[in-house]
Write a protein that holds these residues in place. Sequence first.
Motif, PDB file in Angstrom:
ATOM      1  N   ASP A   1      26.451  11.588   5.400  1.00 43.79           N
ATOM      2  CA  ASP A   1      27.379  11.872   6.271  1.00 43.79           C
ATOM      3  C   ASP A   1      28.292  10.805   6.382  1.00 43.79           C
ATOM      4  N   GLU A   2      28.966  10.176   5.132  1.00 42.45           N
ATOM      5  CA  GLU A   2      29.836   9.417   4.911  1.00 42.45           C
ATOM      6  C   GLU A   2      31.414   9.958   5.506  1.00 42.45           C
TER       7      GLU A   2
ATOM      8  N   ILE B   1      21.322  13.722   7.420  1.00 45.60           N
ATOM      9  CA  ILE B   1      20.701  12.602   8.039  1.00 45.60           C
ATOM     10  C   ILE B   1      19.075  13.112   8.011  1.00 45.60           C
TER      11      ILE B   1
ATOM     12  N   ARG C   1      22.633   3.128  10.780  1.00 45.12           N
ATOM     13  CA  ARG C   1      23.972   3.720  10.605  1.00 45.12           C
ATOM     14  C   ARG C   1      25.129   2.606  10.543  1.00 45.12           C
ATOM     15  N   HIS C   2      25.868   2.988   9.381  1.00 44.02           N
ATOM     16  CA  HIS C   2      27.251   1.965   9.050  1.00 44.02           C
ATOM     17  C   HIS C   2      28.464   2.438   9.927  1.00 44.02           C
TER      18      HIS C   2
ATOM     19  N   TYR D   1      21.612   7.858   1.579  1.00 42.92           N
ATOM     20  CA  TYR D   1      22.594   7.791   2.655  1.00 42.92           C
ATOM     21  C   TYR D   1      23.222   9.333   2.719  1.00 42.92           C
TER      22      TYR D   1
ATOM     23  N   SER E   1      30.536   5.299   8.567  1.00 46.82           N
ATOM     24  CA  SER E   1      29.936   6.411   9.467  1.00 46.82           C
ATOM     25  C   SER E   1      28.622   6.835   8.857  1.00 46.82           C
ATOM     26  N   ALA E   2      28.200   6.224   7.878  1.00 49.35           N
ATOM     27  CA  ALA E   2      27.170   6.853   7.033  1.00 49.35           C
ATOM     28  C   ALA E   2      25.803   6.484   7.575  1.00 49.35           C
ATOM     29  N   TYR E   3      24.633   7.351   7.539  1.00 47.83           N
ATOM     30  CA  TYR E   3      23.212   6.807   7.885  1.00 47.83           C
ATOM     31  C   TYR E   3      22.513   6.319   6.476  1.00 47.83           C
TER      32      TYR E   3
ATOM     33  N   ALA F   1      25.847  -2.524  10.729  1.00 43.56           N
ATOM     34  CA  ALA F   1      25.284  -1.552  11.187  1.00 43.56           C
ATOM     35  C   ALA F   1      25.632  -1.431  12.593  1.00 43.56           C
ATOM     36  N   GLU F   2      25.946  -0.106  13.130  1.00 43.72           N
ATOM     37  CA  GLU F   2      25.992   0.147  14.341  1.00 43.72           C
ATOM     38  C   GLU F   2      24.520  -0.029  14.993  1.00 43.72           C
TER      39      GLU F   2
END
Length: 319
Positions: free
Chosen positions: A267-268, A220, A243-244, A265, A248-250, A288-289
């Motif tokens: 951390d998927e 990240i 963040r998706h 991106y 879970s990816a940034y 997007a979170e």
Amino acid sequence: MSIRGIDQITYGVEDREQCGKFFDDWGLERIEETATRTVFETLNGCRVIVADHDAADLPPAFEEGSTLREVVWGVGSDADLDRLRPVLEKAEGFVADKGHIGCTDTNGLAIRFQLTQKRDVEVTGCPSNTWDKRERIDRRGAVYERARPIEVGHVVLFVTDVSRAEAFYAELGFVASDRYPGRGAFMRCEPRGGHHDLFMLQLPNGKLGLNHVAFTVRDIHEVFGGGLHIDRCGWKTQLGPGRHPISSAYFWYFKCPAGGLVEYYADEDELTGNWQPRDFEPSPTAFAEWAVDGGLDGHTRRQHEAKAGGKFLTEKRED
């Protein structure tokens, strides 16, 4: 069958000089230049080719203007190529030359398969300290002045018939990860791997073409450091950082002169054959979170167009 991910992408562009400057800033290594194309590499040898849009040897474009013209997928063995060949031979535009076999997919994009040319690299990300697990002890977290992408991690395409497109790639060996039923399909190359190598999205207006190309970075912090550097270079954010929730990816998306968007991106989610695809309803919260609209200013480290007057905690007080 072993498809190892994206080995190479080729853009056909109207301004190769500007695109070359962009990918220099993006963190790719410029390794070759000819009269009609410029070749870049990521850390692991994944190639990004920027070619003049009217170069004679380019496959046809699936949309007007600068855009993606070809995706080359890497496989692990000659046996993998042999297994792919009968499927590709049935498709439109079958080719077999120079170590490639390929065709035109259902979206009009040229795809090729080759023995992977990517190399193993030793890349270490920065571990996180969570409440229950401390992995970074007596060391500070990473701070990056810019990004050095490891590879091209995935491509995202606008398609006219997502069900047909998913069936085509499934026959080649791709695996469904998640879906927007009737609207979008996330697919990965193999049962074990990152959340998706390919995402295809069907819009109500039937648009066909490139949405974005995504570049994997180590963590990240490199998403942030890379994005801030690209902003300082004068390139414009489309959306991010953010963040998706699905993967879970940034992420951080930028407008790209070679066509569509490009993304850093990290951390998927890592999936296996035990994973069961989920269905989602398209919505801002599914996409997007959280996300920063307009990006962060690479100089002030604050959101673009934020109201003036704020101070950092480290600034000297005026009594």
